[in-house]
Write a protein that holds these residues in place. Structure first.
Motif: not given
Length: 175
Positions: A52-68
Motif C-alpha cells: 500500500p502507498s505510504r501517503t496519509p489518508d485525509p480525514m473522513p470529512s470536514k465535520a470530523a476535522r472541525y471537531v478535532w
C-alpha cells in the motif's frame, strides 16, 4: 569420433584438498544469472504493486476535522492554564514540565490530524488562556506575577508552536 568444440573451456585443475568436479563452471553460473534476472525483476515489481502507498489518508470529512480542531483548542486552553500554574509553583522543574506538555500537545495535534491547522488551533487555545491569565483581577490578583519564568513559558510555548507548525507533514503509519 567427436572432437571437443573450440568454445568449451577446459576445466581448471582442482585445488589440493578439494574434490574433483566440485569447482563451479563459470559459464554455467553466468547462464543461471542471466536466466534468473528476469524472474526477480518481475517479482520486485509485483511486490511493489502489492504494497500500500505510504501517503496519509485525509480525514473522513470536514465535520470530523472541525471537531478535532475544537477539541485541540480546548486542550490548548487547559494545558496553558495548567502550565501557568505549574511553572510558577515549581520553578525550574515546573517550567520544564509545562513546556514539555505544551510541545507534546502541539506535536500530537500535528500527528493526529496531519495538518498545521491543528497546531494553530491548539496554539490559539493555549495563547487565549495565557493572555486571560495575565490580565489578573481588579483586586490585583493574577496568575502571572512577572519574572523570568513567565517570560520563558510564554516565549518557549510560542517557539514550540512555530516549530511544530513548520515541521513537514509526516506520513501516517498504515494499519
Amino acid at each position: 569420433m567427436s572432437t571437443p568444440s573450440s568454445d568449451a573451456e577446459p576445466n581448471p585443475k582442482p585445488k589440493p584438498g578439494s574434490k574433483p568436479g566440485s569447482e563451479p563452471n563459470p559459464k554455467a553460473h553466468a547462464k543461471a544469472r542471466s536466466n534468473a534476472a528476469p524472474a526477480t525483476a518481475g517479482k520486485a515489481t509485483a511486490e511493489k504493486a502489492a504494497k500500500p502507498s505510504r501517503t496519509p489518508d485525509p480525514m473522513p470529512s470536514k465535520a470530523a476535522r472541525y471537531v478535532w480542531y475544537g477539541v485541540l483548542f480546548v486542550l490548548g486552553a487547559l494545558v496553558g492554564t495548567a502550565g501557568a500554574l505549574v511553572q510558577a509553583a515549581w520553578l525550574p522543574l515546573g517550567l520544564v514540565l509545562a513546556l514539555l506538555a505544551t510541545a507534546a500537545l502541539f506535536y500530537g495535534g500535528l500527528r493526529a490530524t496531519g495538518t498545521q491547522v491543528a497546531v494553530a488551533a491548539a496554539g490559539g487555545g493555549w495563547l487565549v488562556a495565557i493572555v486571560l491569565l495575565s490580565f489578573g483581577r481588579p483586586e490585583g490578583d493574577g496568575a502571572f506575577g512577572g519574572g523570568v519564568g513567565e517570560l520563558l513559558f510564554l516565549f518557549g510555548g510560542m517557539a514550540a508552536a512555530v516549530m511544530c507548525t513548520t515541521l513537514s507533514r509526516l506520513p501516517r503509519p498504515t494499519p
